[in-house]
Design a protein around this motif. Structure first.
Motif, PDB file in Angstrom:
ATOM      1  N   VAL A  53      13.907 104.979 -68.083  1.00  0.00           N
ATOM      2  CA  VAL A  53      14.084 104.486 -69.455  1.00  0.00           C
ATOM      3  C   VAL A  53      12.715 104.452 -70.117  1.00  0.00           C
ATOM      4  CG1 VAL A  53      14.909 102.621 -70.937  1.00  0.00           C
ATOM      5  CG2 VAL A  53      16.011 103.032 -68.718  1.00  0.00           C
ATOM      6  N   CYS A  54      12.522 105.285 -71.135  1.00  0.00           N
ATOM      7  CA  CYS A  54      11.285 105.239 -71.915  1.00  0.00           C
ATOM      8  C   CYS A  54      11.515 104.338 -73.119  1.00  0.00           C
ATOM      9  CB  CYS A  54      10.881 106.637 -72.371  1.00  0.00           C
ATOM     10  SG  CYS A  54      10.404 107.723 -71.014  1.00  0.00           S
ATOM     11  N   ALA A  55      10.577 103.413 -73.365  1.00  0.00           N
ATOM     12  CA  ALA A  55      10.799 102.418 -74.414  1.00  0.00           C
ATOM     13  C   ALA A  55       9.537 102.179 -75.224  1.00  0.00           C
ATOM     14  CB  ALA A  55      11.265 101.104 -73.795  1.00  0.00           C
ATOM     15  N   HIS A  56       9.716 102.130 -76.530  1.00  0.00           N
ATOM     16  CA  HIS A  56       8.632 101.789 -77.450  1.00  0.00           C
ATOM     17  C   HIS A  56       9.145 100.711 -78.395  1.00  0.00           C
ATOM     18  CE1 HIS A  56       5.210 102.172 -80.125  1.00  0.00           C
ATOM     19  NE2 HIS A  56       6.030 102.392 -81.147  1.00  0.00           N
ATOM     20  N   ASN A  57       8.679  99.475 -78.194  1.00  0.00           N
ATOM     21  CA  ASN A  57       9.125  98.331 -78.994  1.00  0.00           C
ATOM     22  C   ASN A  57      10.640  98.156 -78.929  1.00  0.00           C
ATOM     23  OD1 ASN A  57       6.514  97.676 -79.766  1.00  0.00           O
ATOM     24  ND2 ASN A  57       6.604  98.874 -81.653  1.00  0.00           N
ATOM     25  N   GLU A  58      11.143  98.040 -77.703  1.00  0.00           N
ATOM     26  CA  GLU A  58      12.594  97.915 -77.476  1.00  0.00           C
ATOM     27  C   GLU A  58      12.930  96.634 -76.718  1.00  0.00           C
ATOM     28  OE1 GLU A  58      14.912  99.725 -78.615  1.00  0.00           O
ATOM     29  OE2 GLU A  58      14.197 101.758 -78.987  1.00  0.00           O
ATOM     30  N   LEU A  59      12.210  95.560 -76.994  1.00  0.00           N
ATOM     31  CA  LEU A  59      12.388  94.326 -76.228  1.00  0.00           C
ATOM     32  C   LEU A  59      13.833  93.843 -76.236  1.00  0.00           C
ATOM     33  CD1 LEU A  59      11.325  91.916 -74.649  1.00  0.00           C
ATOM     34  CD2 LEU A  59      10.709  90.841 -76.828  1.00  0.00           C
ATOM     35  N   ALA A  60      14.428  93.741 -77.428  1.00  0.00           N
ATOM     36  CA  ALA A  60      15.796  93.216 -77.519  1.00  0.00           C
ATOM     37  C   ALA A  60      16.770  94.068 -76.715  1.00  0.00           C
ATOM     38  CB  ALA A  60      16.230  93.149 -78.986  1.00  0.00           C
ATOM     39  N   ASN A  61      16.608  95.389 -76.777  1.00  0.00           N
ATOM     40  CA  ASN A  61      17.503  96.269 -76.033  1.00  0.00           C
ATOM     41  C   ASN A  61      17.273  96.190 -74.533  1.00  0.00           C
ATOM     42  OD1 ASN A  61      19.190  97.552 -77.986  1.00  0.00           O
ATOM     43  ND2 ASN A  61      17.430  98.715 -78.718  1.00  0.00           N
ATOM     44  N   LEU A  62      16.025  96.112 -74.124  1.00  0.00           N
ATOM     45  CA  LEU A  62      15.728  96.072 -72.687  1.00  0.00           C
ATOM     46  C   LEU A  62      16.278  94.809 -72.028  1.00  0.00           C
ATOM     47  CD1 LEU A  62      12.077  97.450 -72.603  1.00  0.00           C
ATOM     48  CD2 LEU A  62      14.152  98.612 -71.821  1.00  0.00           C
ATOM     49  N   THR A  63      16.259  93.698 -72.749  1.00  0.00           N
ATOM     50  CA  THR A  63      16.779  92.461 -72.163  1.00  0.00           C
ATOM     51  C   THR A  63      18.276  92.562 -71.880  1.00  0.00           C
ATOM     52  OG1 THR A  63      17.097  91.504 -74.371  1.00  0.00           O
ATOM     53  CG2 THR A  63      15.019  91.023 -73.249  1.00  0.00           C
ATOM     54  N   GLU A  64      18.986  93.400 -72.641  1.00  0.00           N
ATOM     55  CA  GLU A  64      20.412  93.621 -72.386  1.00  0.00           C
ATOM     56  C   GLU A  64      20.642  94.735 -71.376  1.00  0.00           C
ATOM     57  OE1 GLU A  64      22.701  94.285 -75.870  1.00  0.00           O
ATOM     58  OE2 GLU A  64      21.952  92.528 -76.937  1.00  0.00           O
ATOM     59  N   LEU A  65      19.865  95.806 -71.480  1.00  0.00           N
ATOM     60  CA  LEU A  65      20.125  96.998 -70.669  1.00  0.00           C
ATOM     61  C   LEU A  65      19.729  96.827 -69.208  1.00  0.00           C
ATOM     62  CD1 LEU A  65      20.868 100.011 -70.393  1.00  0.00           C
ATOM     63  CD2 LEU A  65      18.513 100.553 -71.050  1.00  0.00           C
ATOM     64  N   LEU A  66      18.554  96.276 -68.941  1.00  0.00           N
ATOM     65  CA  LEU A  66      18.052  96.272 -67.565  1.00  0.00           C
ATOM     66  C   LEU A  66      18.954  95.536 -66.579  1.00  0.00           C
ATOM     67  CD1 LEU A  66      14.185  96.007 -68.085  1.00  0.00           C
ATOM     68  CD2 LEU A  66      15.629  98.025 -67.768  1.00  0.00           C
ATOM     69  N   PRO A  67      19.532  94.379 -66.937  1.00  0.00           N
ATOM     70  CA  PRO A  67      20.480  93.759 -65.986  1.00  0.00           C
ATOM     71  C   PRO A  67      21.686  94.658 -65.696  1.00  0.00           C
ATOM     72  CG  PRO A  67      19.744  92.149 -67.601  1.00  0.00           C
ATOM     73  CD  PRO A  67      19.246  93.488 -68.076  1.00  0.00           C
ATOM     74  N   LEU A  68      22.146  95.424 -66.695  1.00  0.00           N
ATOM     75  CA  LEU A  68      23.277  96.335 -66.474  1.00  0.00           C
ATOM     76  C   LEU A  68      22.890  97.471 -65.536  1.00  0.00           C
ATOM     77  CD1 LEU A  68      24.645  96.627 -70.139  1.00  0.00           C
ATOM     78  CD2 LEU A  68      25.553  95.217 -68.281  1.00  0.00           C
ATOM     79  N   LEU A  69      21.686  97.991 -65.698  1.00  0.00           N
ATOM     80  CA  LEU A  69      21.235  99.062 -64.806  1.00  0.00           C
ATOM     81  C   LEU A  69      21.000  98.517 -63.398  1.00  0.00           C
ATOM     82  CD1 LEU A  69      18.716 101.030 -67.079  1.00  0.00           C
ATOM     83  CD2 LEU A  69      21.163 101.405 -66.746  1.00  0.00           C
ATOM     84  N   ASN A  70      20.449  97.327 -63.306  1.00  0.00           N
ATOM     85  CA  ASN A  70      20.190  96.728 -61.998  1.00  0.00           C
ATOM     86  C   ASN A  70      21.474  96.474 -61.223  1.00  0.00           C
ATOM     87  OD1 ASN A  70      18.033  95.383 -60.257  1.00  0.00           O
ATOM     88  ND2 ASN A  70      19.515  93.725 -60.471  1.00  0.00           N
ATOM     89  N   ALA A  71      22.589  96.291 -61.957  1.00  0.00           N
ATOM     90  CA  ALA A  71      23.880  95.976 -61.320  1.00  0.00           C
ATOM     91  C   ALA A  71      24.690  97.217 -60.975  1.00  0.00           C
ATOM     92  CB  ALA A  71      24.691  95.071 -62.246  1.00  0.00           C
ATOM     93  N   GLN A  72      24.129  98.407 -61.138  1.00  0.00           N
ATOM     94  CA  GLN A  72      24.870  99.621 -60.799  1.00  0.00           C
ATOM     95  C   GLN A  72      25.240  99.639 -59.310  1.00  0.00           C
ATOM     96  OE1 GLN A  72      25.867 102.493 -62.858  1.00  0.00           O
ATOM     97  NE2 GLN A  72      25.657 100.762 -64.261  1.00  0.00           N
ATOM     98  N   GLN A  73      26.432 100.133 -59.040  1.00  0.00           N
ATOM     99  CA  GLN A  73      26.930 100.182 -57.668  1.00  0.00           C
ATOM    100  C   GLN A  73      26.541 101.516 -57.029  1.00  0.00           C
ATOM    101  OE1 GLN A  73      28.539  97.421 -56.136  1.00  0.00           O
ATOM    102  NE2 GLN A  73      27.626  96.581 -58.010  1.00  0.00           N
TER     103      GLN A  73
END
Length: 392
Positions: A53-73
């Motif tokens: 995931v490449c991110a530039h000033n995406e704090l709000a999105n990363l706080t939602e996305l990263l837990p979802l990616l971390n929970a991948q089966q």
């Protein structure tokens, strides 16, 4: 002149019917392989994967996305976040919060480099630092449809002959004409790149949902040939390296990544201008094929309108068609109706498969709207006078 007009209309209709019947139908009736069932030659059943995931000033999105990616089966994977010069607190969030996400790590990028655009630099570093030999790309503003996204997308790579998997990333449904146009254009772009890939002519993918082996990237010198082109880290790369043998597609709804659409016409126009700018770097054969497809779509409707106006004028002036002209008109009108119904049915079925991106009942409206959109986009590209620099 009338005969030439009707013949031109027949030719464009024939081209459209060819694409709808023999290209688009491949996606409409494609059966997703069950990997490991004998339909493919399996290699490693669960290879390790690096999600980038490449991110530039995406704090709000990363706080939602990263837990979802971390929970991948998935048995063995990592999520690598490339923080590119963010100034919105992303660095603090990653340093303080990511420790609680076992699969997530990050790399900070502190500056720009003249020889390559920022996102391509970030992706290149990510692929060099990836722990695993396969990467799955997405954007910070995307959300996987399920915790089986990762497993589903990389399933196609269990066949050792495959090095690249094209996925789908629909936009969220919102009210208004802009959102309908965004979803319609996204659907039809997917219809084209999936269908041509299944026909053995892959030409693009979307970086919001794209998997490939790092070996494919480095064997082809990464983004070297277009390193200074802003954009194209997904479609130009795929355009260069994808072949009929090394490319797979994934139409499993669990593997879609949902994206947030632009909310204003100005923001959307900026996005589309950048995409159109990238398209000029496609390989000549791909540009000709897409030009034929899109041009015939636009001309189908333009010539239908012209033929209707001519018919109306001749009736008002009481200048009847000759028998030959009537025959050509009836044949063309019949083909037009056939093409209209087939587009409705086949593209409507694809839309149903691709997360109901656009309701099948309004597909005729979408058909006409796309012809208008591509017509104006083509004119803008044709008469483009100067290049603009667009944001990361």
């Amino acid at each position: 002149m009338i005969t030439a007009l009707l013949i031109a209309w027949l030719v464009t209709l024939s081209v459209q019917l060819f694409f709808i019947l023999f290209v688009f139908s491949r996606t409409a009736f494609y059966k997703q392989p069950e990997y490991g069932s004998g339909e493919s030659t399996p290699g490693e059943s669960t290879p390790g994967i690096t999600v980038v995931v490449c991110a530039h000033n995406e704090l709000a999105n990363l706080t939602e996305l990263l837990p979802l990616l971390n929970a991948q089966q998935y048995p063995e994977f990592e999520v690598l976040v490339m923080d590119d010069r963010s100034t919105d607190g992303t660095d603090t969030y990653l340093e303080n919060e990511v420790a609680g996400l076992e699969h997530v790590r990050f790399i900070h990028i502190d500056g720009e480099h003249e020889h390559v655009t920022p996102k391509k630099y970030a992706l290149t570093i990510a692929l060099k630092k990836a722990r695993y030999p396969t990467v799955l790309l997405t954007d910070a503003d995307c959300r996987p449809a399920s915790d089986g996204w990762l497993a589903g997308m990389v399933a196609g790579l269990t066949n050792p002959a495959k090095s690249l998997v094209l996925g789908f990333s629909p936009y969220e449904r919102r009210a208004g004409l802009l959102n309908l146009l965004i979803r319609s254009e996204t659907l039809f772009t997917a219809v084209q790149y999936f269908s041509l890939a299944l026909a053995g002519r892959p030409y693009m993918g979307v970086g919001r949902n794209l998997a490939y082996r790092t070996k494919l990237f480095f064997d082809n010198k990464g983004f070297y040939t277009h390193k200074n082109v802003l954009g194209g880290d997904d479609d130009l790369f795929v355009n260069e390296v994808a072949t009929s043998r090394n490319t797979a597609v994934c139409l499993d709804p669990d593997t879609f990544t949902w994206s947030q659409p632009k909310e204003t016409w100005a923001a959307w126009r900026t996005q589309k201008r950048r995409h159109l700018n990238v398209g000029q770097y496609y390989r000549p054969g791909h540009k000709r094929r897409l030009g034929l497809l899109v041009g015939s779509h636009v001309l189908t409707w333009v010539l239908a309108l012209v033929a209707g106006v001519v018919l109306l004028v001749k009736e008002l002036l009481q200048q009847p068609f000759t028998p030959d002209e009537w025959l050509l008109l009836l044949i063309a009108a019949g083909l037009f109706a056939c093409r209209w119904l087939l587009f409705w049915g086949i593209v409507g079925r694809i839309s149903y498969r691709l997360a109901h991106t656009v309701h099948w009942g309004i597909m005729p409206v979408v058909d006409t709207m796309l012809a208008i959109y591509y017509g104006f986009a083509g004119l803008r590209t044709l008469f483009r006078r100067k290049k603009k620099k667009y944001a990361w």
